[in-house]
Design an enzyme around this catalytic site. Structure first.
Site, PDB file in Angstrom:
ATOM      1  N   GLU A 137     -11.017   5.325   7.050  1.00 24.09           N
ATOM      2  CA  GLU A 137     -10.023   6.385   7.393  1.00 24.09           C
ATOM      3  C   GLU A 137     -10.096   7.529   6.479  1.00 24.09           C
ATOM      4  O   GLU A 137     -10.389   7.287   5.135  1.00 24.09           O
ATOM      5  CB  GLU A 137      -8.784   5.951   7.320  1.00 24.09           C
ATOM      6  CG  GLU A 137      -8.646   4.884   8.285  1.00 24.09           C
ATOM      7  CD  GLU A 137      -7.122   4.225   8.495  1.00 24.09           C
ATOM      8  OE1 GLU A 137      -6.698   3.354   9.384  1.00 24.09           O
ATOM      9  OE2 GLU A 137      -6.373   4.853   7.693  1.00 24.09           O
ATOM     10  N   CYS A 150      -6.941  12.722   1.507  1.00 25.62           N
ATOM     11  CA  CYS A 150      -7.084  11.474   0.721  1.00 25.62           C
ATOM     12  C   CYS A 150      -8.282  10.849   1.548  1.00 25.62           C
ATOM     13  O   CYS A 150      -8.671  10.718   2.656  1.00 25.62           O
ATOM     14  CB  CYS A 150      -5.857  10.695   1.295  1.00 25.62           C
ATOM     15  SG  CYS A 150      -5.478   9.127   0.737  1.00 25.62           S
ATOM     16  N   CYS A 157     -10.594  -3.567   1.643  1.00 22.86           N
ATOM     17  CA  CYS A 157     -10.422  -3.665   0.166  1.00 22.86           C
ATOM     18  C   CYS A 157     -10.256  -5.185  -0.274  1.00 22.86           C
ATOM     19  O   CYS A 157      -9.872  -5.905   0.766  1.00 22.86           O
ATOM     20  CB  CYS A 157      -9.149  -2.983  -0.077  1.00 22.86           C
ATOM     21  SG  CYS A 157      -8.776  -2.803  -1.924  1.00 22.86           S
ATOM     22  N   CYS A 161      -3.242  -5.676  -2.022  1.00 23.62           N
ATOM     23  CA  CYS A 161      -1.722  -5.238  -2.285  1.00 23.62           C
ATOM     24  C   CYS A 161      -0.659  -5.781  -1.233  1.00 23.62           C
ATOM     25  O   CYS A 161      -1.019  -5.640  -0.483  1.00 23.62           O
ATOM     26  CB  CYS A 161      -1.666  -3.804  -2.984  1.00 23.62           C
ATOM     27  SG  CYS A 161      -2.892  -3.478  -4.241  1.00 23.62           S
ATOM     28  N   CYS A 164       0.376  -2.926   1.204  1.00 23.66           N
ATOM     29  CA  CYS A 164      -0.739  -2.194   1.671  1.00 23.66           C
ATOM     30  C   CYS A 164      -1.572  -2.672   2.906  1.00 23.66           C
ATOM     31  O   CYS A 164      -1.865  -3.780   2.891  1.00 23.66           O
ATOM     32  CB  CYS A 164      -1.611  -1.795   0.648  1.00 23.66           C
ATOM     33  SG  CYS A 164      -3.146  -1.003   1.232  1.00 23.66           S
ATOM     34  N   GLY A 237      -9.630   1.200  -0.199  1.00 19.66           N
ATOM     35  CA  GLY A 237     -10.472   0.476  -1.046  1.00 19.66           C
ATOM     36  C   GLY A 237     -10.027   1.108  -2.628  1.00 19.66           C
ATOM     37  O   GLY A 237      -9.014   1.945  -2.814  1.00 19.66           O
ATOM     38  N   GLU A 238     -10.486   0.416  -3.540  1.00 17.59           N
ATOM     39  CA  GLU A 238     -10.253   0.326  -5.023  1.00 17.59           C
ATOM     40  C   GLU A 238     -11.643   1.351  -5.332  1.00 17.59           C
ATOM     41  O   GLU A 238     -12.484   0.736  -5.431  1.00 17.59           O
ATOM     42  CB  GLU A 238     -10.007  -1.076  -5.692  1.00 17.59           C
ATOM     43  CG  GLU A 238     -10.115  -0.856  -7.004  1.00 17.59           C
ATOM     44  CD  GLU A 238      -9.108   0.402  -7.836  1.00 17.59           C
ATOM     45  OE1 GLU A 238      -8.030   0.067  -7.669  1.00 17.59           O
ATOM     46  OE2 GLU A 238      -9.721   1.048  -8.318  1.00 17.59           O
ATOM     47  N   SER A 269      -6.996   7.297  -8.090  1.00 19.06           N
ATOM     48  CA  SER A 269      -5.931   6.505  -7.919  1.00 19.06           C
ATOM     49  C   SER A 269      -6.396   4.990  -7.983  1.00 19.06           C
ATOM     50  O   SER A 269      -7.312   4.806  -7.433  1.00 19.06           O
ATOM     51  CB  SER A 269      -5.229   6.513  -6.494  1.00 19.06           C
ATOM     52  OG  SER A 269      -4.185   5.524  -6.657  1.00 19.06           O
ATOM     53  N   SER A 291      -1.357   2.861  -9.650  1.00 22.77           N
ATOM     54  CA  SER A 291      -0.553   2.166  -8.524  1.00 22.77           C
ATOM     55  C   SER A 291       0.398   1.196  -9.466  1.00 22.77           C
ATOM     56  O   SER A 291      -0.139   0.193  -9.638  1.00 22.77           O
ATOM     57  CB  SER A 291      -1.298   1.515  -7.432  1.00 22.77           C
ATOM     58  OG  SER A 291      -1.797   2.395  -6.758  1.00 22.77           O
ATOM     59  N   LEU A 292       1.370   1.635  -9.894  1.00 26.05           N
ATOM     60  CA  LEU A 292       2.054   0.874 -10.889  1.00 26.05           C
ATOM     61  C   LEU A 292       3.092  -0.140  -9.981  1.00 26.05           C
ATOM     62  O   LEU A 292       2.804  -1.321 -10.116  1.00 26.05           O
ATOM     63  CB  LEU A 292       2.892   1.413 -11.766  1.00 26.05           C
ATOM     64  CG  LEU A 292       3.670   0.710 -13.006  1.00 26.05           C
ATOM     65  CD1 LEU A 292       2.777   0.145 -13.766  1.00 26.05           C
ATOM     66  CD2 LEU A 292       4.342   1.746 -13.777  1.00 26.05           C
ATOM     67  N   HIS A 293       3.797   0.407  -9.232  1.00 24.93           N
ATOM     68  CA  HIS A 293       4.713  -0.155  -8.065  1.00 24.93           C
ATOM     69  C   HIS A 293       5.650  -1.419  -8.819  1.00 24.93           C
ATOM     70  O   HIS A 293       6.735  -1.796  -7.994  1.00 24.93           O
ATOM     71  CB  HIS A 293       4.062  -0.798  -7.178  1.00 24.93           C
ATOM     72  CG  HIS A 293       2.975   0.089  -6.408  1.00 24.93           C
ATOM     73  ND1 HIS A 293       3.413   1.273  -5.910  1.00 24.93           N
ATOM     74  CD2 HIS A 293       1.723   0.163  -6.237  1.00 24.93           C
ATOM     75  CE1 HIS A 293       2.492   1.987  -5.509  1.00 24.93           C
ATOM     76  NE2 HIS A 293       1.194   1.145  -5.701  1.00 24.93           N
ATOM     77  N   ASN A 370       6.259   2.658   3.998  1.00 19.95           N
ATOM     78  CA  ASN A 370       6.326   3.120   5.271  1.00 19.95           C
ATOM     79  C   ASN A 370       5.690   1.702   6.063  1.00 19.95           C
ATOM     80  O   ASN A 370       4.590   1.218   5.848  1.00 19.95           O
ATOM     81  CB  ASN A 370       4.973   4.002   5.556  1.00 19.95           C
ATOM     82  CG  ASN A 370       4.906   4.487   7.084  1.00 19.95           C
ATOM     83  OD1 ASN A 370       5.594   4.013   7.774  1.00 19.95           O
ATOM     84  ND2 ASN A 370       3.773   5.427   7.046  1.00 19.95           N
ATOM     85  N   CYS A 413      -2.214   4.538   4.664  1.00 19.64           N
ATOM     86  CA  CYS A 413      -3.563   4.018   4.589  1.00 19.64           C
ATOM     87  C   CYS A 413      -3.803   2.709   5.330  1.00 19.64           C
ATOM     88  O   CYS A 413      -3.110   1.989   5.370  1.00 19.64           O
ATOM     89  CB  CYS A 413      -3.714   3.760   3.041  1.00 19.64           C
ATOM     90  SG  CYS A 413      -4.911   2.691   2.633  1.00 19.64           S
TER      91      CYS A 413
HETATM   92  S1  SF4 Z   1      -3.350  -0.226  -2.139  1.00 19.10           S
HETATM   93 FE1  SF4 Z   1      -5.303   0.419  -2.816  1.00 19.10          FE
HETATM   94  S2  SF4 Z   1      -6.207  -1.231  -4.080  1.00 19.10           S
HETATM   95 FE2  SF4 Z   1      -4.234  -2.165  -3.131  1.00 19.10          FE
HETATM   96  S3  SF4 Z   1      -5.071  -3.298  -1.349  1.00 19.10           S
HETATM   97 FE3  SF4 Z   1      -4.583  -0.973  -0.767  1.00 19.10          FE
HETATM   98  S4  SF4 Z   1      -6.404  -0.029  -0.674  1.00 19.10           S
HETATM   99 FE4  SF4 Z   1      -6.628  -1.938  -1.720  1.00 19.10          FE
END
Ligand code: SF4
Length: 440
Positions: A137, A150, A157, A161, A164, A237-238, A269, A291-293, A370, A413
């Site tokens: 995407e 983006c 991934c 997380c 996500c 993805g990371e 990111s 991405s601290l969260h 979201n 995402c």
């Molecule tokens: S936030 Fe980023 S690193 Fe974490 S699962 Fe989603 S895409 Fe992967």
């Protein structure tokens, strides 16, 4: 050097190729792979993703002498990345007889558009497909003073997380350099943002009968005001698990002869892959978002599982050491607001304490969650988000609440990639354990 006339293959001739990139999570079969080249079924070689030097090497391998190859590479590079043409026939300063020669051997690729959505708030989202049929995407978010694209770095991934949607999808493979830079090019196509006007330069070579600028006249050449002003490597993805390809793609994006976007307008990111963070600053030099969260080990271990490997304090130290970070180039900390999970006043105070402890030039982005089908969290209430934001602001750190965008098209995402395989929770845990082991 690779011979463009040979059928390229993996080391064993037909076996699986390792995915290019610093960390190589899942080897998958990649037929017809020439290093750095996105494979095509018809055997032609896709030039998108290659730097000028590699294009020259490919032209030389295909039969041009070194001088001609270098000159053609310079011309073609400009047409590809600066002018955005998608056919050799449009390269008007290349001799007419030369253009079919190029088209027989090479292709100017773009990811295929499977679906394009347009939100009522202007957000645009595309489901894209690689040449070997994997979907990923890309999202464009216009604001009053900027337009942010983006960009994805992987199909799926590994990091699962918990908040996500992409994290529920199996990692298929790293995107190639061409597939990453191709997203930016596709966005410029869709937004009609390639420089307009005629070229005001020429390459006076006379090599193999090529006339210079045979269809072009001198005239205005402009790269005027654009909608697409910023890029965030924040899609699927990371990016630091596909470091080499992301770096090489962003170099094409930043090259003044290429897409010519300033590194100050690009943000990468990461969920906190500490060993790659310094390299990111040194070798790419873009802005960093993390991405601290969460601010406690327990909660971050749960919602960003890579925290079990790279803990909060080490992560913040890596941020403090990030090359190029300053008050003028602050690090962005992303913080998704999850009801009764990470959104208390105490959490906000701890966030301020941690960022101050490491003396970080920081800003915090508060992101209302979201929800997606099957998500195990809810979004914090507006009052809770407001209270959290105020505490961080009073601590002297900017903490704007990000306005949800594109909700009518589910623009977060991973939400468009409906065909993606879903993993069971047990499988996610197993994959995560494998990843931890791999990282040592
Ligand atoms: S936030 Fe980023 S690193 Fe974490 S699962 Fe989603 S895409 Fe992967």
């Amino acid at each position: 050097m690779t011979d463009a006339n040979q059928t390229p293959s993996g080391p064993s001739g037909a076996g699986p190729m390792p995915i290019p990139g610093h960390i190589d999570p899942v080897p998958v079969p990649r037929p017809n792979l020439v290093e750095g080249v996105t494979p095509r079924e018809d055997g032609r070689l896709d030039l998108i993703g290659l730097p000028k030097k590699r294009i020259a090497e490919m032209f030389e391998t295909a039969g041009l002498d070194a001088k001609a190859a270098k000159l053609r590479a310079k011309q073609v590079y400009h047409w590809l990345y600066h002018r955005g043409v998608t056919e050799f026939e449009a390269m008007t300063d290349i001799a007419k007889t030369m253009r079919p020669w190029l088209a027989e051997r090479f292709v100017i690729g773009r990811p295929e558009i499977v679906e394009a959505q347009h939100s009522s708030d202007g957000t645009r989202k595309w489901l894209l497909r690689t040449a070997d049929a994997h979907d990923f995407e890309m999202v464009f978010i216009p604001d009053a003073d900027r337009g942010t694209l983006c960009v994805s770095s992987q199909v799926g991934c590994t990091l699962n997380c918990r908040f996500c949607h992409t994290g529920t999808m199996r990692l298929v493979r790293n995107l190639t350099v061409g597939e990453i830079v191709g997203q930016v090019m596709l966005a410029r196509d869709a937004l009609g943002e390639w420089p307009k006007g005629r070229m005001d330069f020429s390459f006076g070579d006379g090599i193999d009968g090529a006339d210079v600028a045979d269809d072009e006249e001198e005239g205005s050449y402009t790269s005027d005001g654009r909608l697409l002003t910023n890029i965030v490597m924040m899609g699927m993805g990371e990016p630091l698990y596909n470091f080499d390809n992301v770096r090489d793609a962003l170099k094409l994006v930043m090259d003044g002869d290429g897409l010519a976007l300033s590194k100050r307008r690009i943000t990468l990111s990461t969920s906190g892959v500490i060993p790659q963070m310094a390299r990111c600053g040194e070798e790419i030099g873009v802005n960093l978002a993390v991405s601290l969260h969460a601010v406690t080990k327990d909660v971050r271990d749960e919602i960003v599982p890579v925290n079990k490997k790279y803990g909060i304090e080490d992560l913040l130290q890596a941020c403090a050491d990030y090359p190029g970070a300053s008050n003028a180039r602050r690090i962005t900390f992303e913080y998704v607001m999850l009801k009764d999970k990470n959104d208390s006043d105490d959490d906000a105070r701890e966030l301020v304490r941690l960022l101050k402890k490491y003396d970080l030039p920081a800003k915090v982005n508060l992101i209302p969650f979201n929800p997606w089908p099957g998500a195990q969290y809810e979004c914090s209430t507006p009052e809770r988000i407001k209270s959290f934001s105020e505490i961080v602001f009073r601590g002297g750190i900017s903490a704007p609440v990000r306005t949800p965008r594109g909700r009518d098209i589910d623009a977060a995402c991973g939400q468009l990639k409906t065909a993606a395989e879903k993993k069971s929770r047990a499988e996610l845990e197993r994959l995560y354990a494998e990843k931890e082991k791999e990282l040592g």
